[in-house]
Design an enzyme around this catalytic site. Sequence first.
Site, PDB file in Angstrom:
ATOM      1  N   GLU A  58      67.876  16.965 -24.646  1.00  0.00           N
ATOM      2  CA  GLU A  58      68.214  15.986 -23.765  1.00  0.00           C
ATOM      3  C   GLU A  58      67.911  14.635 -24.410  1.00  0.00           C
ATOM      4  O   GLU A  58      67.284  13.759 -23.550  1.00  0.00           O
ATOM      5  CB  GLU A  58      67.645  16.211 -22.429  1.00  0.00           C
ATOM      6  CG  GLU A  58      68.485  15.915 -21.423  1.00  0.00           C
ATOM      7  CD  GLU A  58      67.874  16.311 -19.987  1.00  0.00           C
ATOM      8  OE1 GLU A  58      67.934  17.541 -19.586  1.00  0.00           O
ATOM      9  OE2 GLU A  58      68.090  15.294 -18.926  1.00  0.00           O
ATOM     10  N   TYR A  94      79.449  11.839 -21.267  1.00  0.00           N
ATOM     11  CA  TYR A  94      77.892  12.211 -21.267  1.00  0.00           C
ATOM     12  C   TYR A  94      77.862  13.114 -22.557  1.00  0.00           C
ATOM     13  O   TYR A  94      78.305  14.107 -22.704  1.00  0.00           O
ATOM     14  CB  TYR A  94      77.684  13.061 -20.147  1.00  0.00           C
ATOM     15  CG  TYR A  94      76.365  13.406 -20.005  1.00  0.00           C
ATOM     16  CD1 TYR A  94      75.539  12.567 -19.311  1.00  0.00           C
ATOM     17  CD2 TYR A  94      75.815  14.721 -20.220  1.00  0.00           C
ATOM     18  CE1 TYR A  94      73.988  13.154 -19.373  1.00  0.00           C
ATOM     19  CE2 TYR A  94      74.560  15.138 -20.527  1.00  0.00           C
ATOM     20  CZ  TYR A  94      73.754  14.269 -20.014  1.00  0.00           C
ATOM     21  OH  TYR A  94      72.312  14.587 -19.904  1.00  0.00           O
ATOM     22  N   GLU A  96      74.458  14.204 -25.398  1.00  0.00           N
ATOM     23  CA  GLU A  96      73.032  14.510 -25.779  1.00  0.00           C
ATOM     24  C   GLU A  96      72.791  14.772 -27.125  1.00  0.00           C
ATOM     25  O   GLU A  96      73.721  15.434 -27.740  1.00  0.00           O
ATOM     26  CB  GLU A  96      72.226  15.787 -24.862  1.00  0.00           C
ATOM     27  CG  GLU A  96      72.452  15.566 -23.329  1.00  0.00           C
ATOM     28  CD  GLU A  96      71.651  16.841 -22.585  1.00  0.00           C
ATOM     29  OE1 GLU A  96      71.444  17.618 -23.224  1.00  0.00           O
ATOM     30  OE2 GLU A  96      71.816  16.818 -21.329  1.00  0.00           O
ATOM     31  N   HIS A 159      70.734  23.698 -25.274  1.00  0.00           N
ATOM     32  CA  HIS A 159      70.351  23.323 -23.893  1.00  0.00           C
ATOM     33  C   HIS A 159      71.736  23.587 -23.096  1.00  0.00           C
ATOM     34  O   HIS A 159      72.681  23.020 -23.211  1.00  0.00           O
ATOM     35  CB  HIS A 159      70.268  21.680 -23.944  1.00  0.00           C
ATOM     36  CG  HIS A 159      69.838  21.292 -22.462  1.00  0.00           C
ATOM     37  ND1 HIS A 159      70.106  20.018 -22.147  1.00  0.00           N
ATOM     38  CD2 HIS A 159      69.634  21.872 -21.400  1.00  0.00           C
ATOM     39  CE1 HIS A 159      69.893  19.624 -20.673  1.00  0.00           C
ATOM     40  NE2 HIS A 159      69.605  20.888 -20.396  1.00  0.00           N
ATOM     41  N   ASP A 193      66.283  24.836 -23.708  1.00  0.00           N
ATOM     42  CA  ASP A 193      66.293  25.096 -22.390  1.00  0.00           C
ATOM     43  C   ASP A 193      67.841  25.841 -21.989  1.00  0.00           C
ATOM     44  O   ASP A 193      68.554  25.258 -22.005  1.00  0.00           O
ATOM     45  CB  ASP A 193      66.395  23.536 -21.812  1.00  0.00           C
ATOM     46  CG  ASP A 193      66.721  23.739 -20.188  1.00  0.00           C
ATOM     47  OD1 ASP A 193      66.644  25.008 -19.525  1.00  0.00           O
ATOM     48  OD2 ASP A 193      66.601  22.582 -19.563  1.00  0.00           O
ATOM     49  N   ASP A 238      63.209  28.081 -20.167  1.00  0.00           N
ATOM     50  CA  ASP A 238      63.105  27.565 -21.386  1.00  0.00           C
ATOM     51  C   ASP A 238      62.769  28.754 -22.135  1.00  0.00           C
ATOM     52  O   ASP A 238      61.738  29.563 -21.721  1.00  0.00           O
ATOM     53  CB  ASP A 238      61.967  26.402 -21.770  1.00  0.00           C
ATOM     54  CG  ASP A 238      62.591  25.132 -20.964  1.00  0.00           C
ATOM     55  OD1 ASP A 238      63.120  24.310 -21.638  1.00  0.00           O
ATOM     56  OD2 ASP A 238      62.421  25.137 -19.650  1.00  0.00           O
ATOM     57  N   HIS A 276      60.232  19.684 -17.532  1.00  0.00           N
ATOM     58  CA  HIS A 276      59.742  20.991 -18.014  1.00  0.00           C
ATOM     59  C   HIS A 276      58.435  20.893 -19.225  1.00  0.00           C
ATOM     60  O   HIS A 276      58.320  19.969 -19.476  1.00  0.00           O
ATOM     61  CB  HIS A 276      61.142  21.111 -19.338  1.00  0.00           C
ATOM     62  CG  HIS A 276      62.510  21.313 -18.592  1.00  0.00           C
ATOM     63  ND1 HIS A 276      62.918  22.705 -18.776  1.00  0.00           N
ATOM     64  CD2 HIS A 276      63.182  20.534 -17.833  1.00  0.00           C
ATOM     65  CE1 HIS A 276      64.002  22.682 -18.093  1.00  0.00           C
ATOM     66  NE2 HIS A 276      64.256  21.515 -17.516  1.00  0.00           N
TER      67      HIS A 276
END
Length: 314
Positions: A58, A94, A96, A159, A193, A238, A276
């Site tokens: 992230e 969006y 990451e 993720h 994750d 995770d 996390h």
Amino acid sequence: MSRWLLLLLFHFLWPCVWPFRICAFNAQRFGEKKVANDEVLNVLVKIVKRCDICLLQEVQDPKGLALSKLLGVLNRQQDLFLAVSSPPIGRKTYTEQYVFLYKSEKISVKDQYKYEDNNPSRPDVFAREPYVVSFTVQSAGQWLKIEYTLQDLVLIPQHTEPDKAALEIEALYDVFVDVRSRWSCKNVIIMGDFNAGCSYLSKKKRKSLRLYTDPDFHWLISDSTDTTVRESTNCPYDRIVVYGQELTDLVTFAGIYNFTKELRLSEEQALKVSDHYPVEMNLDVTLGGSKTLLPSLVCIVLSLLIAGGTRNFI
Ligand SMILES: *[C@@H]1O[C@H](CO)[C@@H](O)[C@H](O)[C@H]1NC(C)=O
């Protein structure tokens, strides 16, 4: 004993006692804003420093400014860490990044690629395709080169999108097959994750996934582990999944790093860092995994002898 001798001994002995630690941390919107807060940055540095390889997920830092600030603090005293970062990955606007920080004294990057999910039976399954990195692990210690039993390591980060967790974890098996068709590697770890718990993935569903039904894969973080910082949540999101018995046999510990507890933070302070906890595994990589006392003793005695031998010319 003089201080330099102690230091010298420590230098020789540390590969015998120090575990090799691999961590995966969803650093929740890691970007410039996050590292602008000194307290948060300090905690991040403490988290990464414990690890030989630390995967950050992230990461929202397309210009790499937050990452270079983190590296700047990590390497203030000596050049310890290097980083390999994926490009921004996402379906639309969006995105990451996956970032691996690693101790450059022991580890180097051999190869890397972004998995393309164009499998006709499962097209565009990942919101964030894994960015696979192959590492070479060298022995540590400048003079005494204890051969690590672990020399090659491939890490597959993931993720998942929460609502698609089951589908994406299922597809991680295809990623593994793809990696193995490209590289001859026997040590593979899939981690990150996965959103592998609570409302996103039931235990029953998880047990139907190929990554679970194939006995060659070992899930190190259990369904009863809480990887979330909030007191009000208790979810094993995770995970670390290890391929192969040989690598699994080297594992001496796996669990979360509860930085709230370890760094004496309040829940509120901790949540500024992330929602996390990092998950991590320790590997005993010296002398074929010295789980028994004898190899450890041999290692220590050898180190002492060699340390004794070198004393004359120092
Ligand atoms: C982490 O530590 C805090 C503070 O000791 C504790 O309240 C919390 O339950 C711990 N969380 C987990 C997941 O172990």
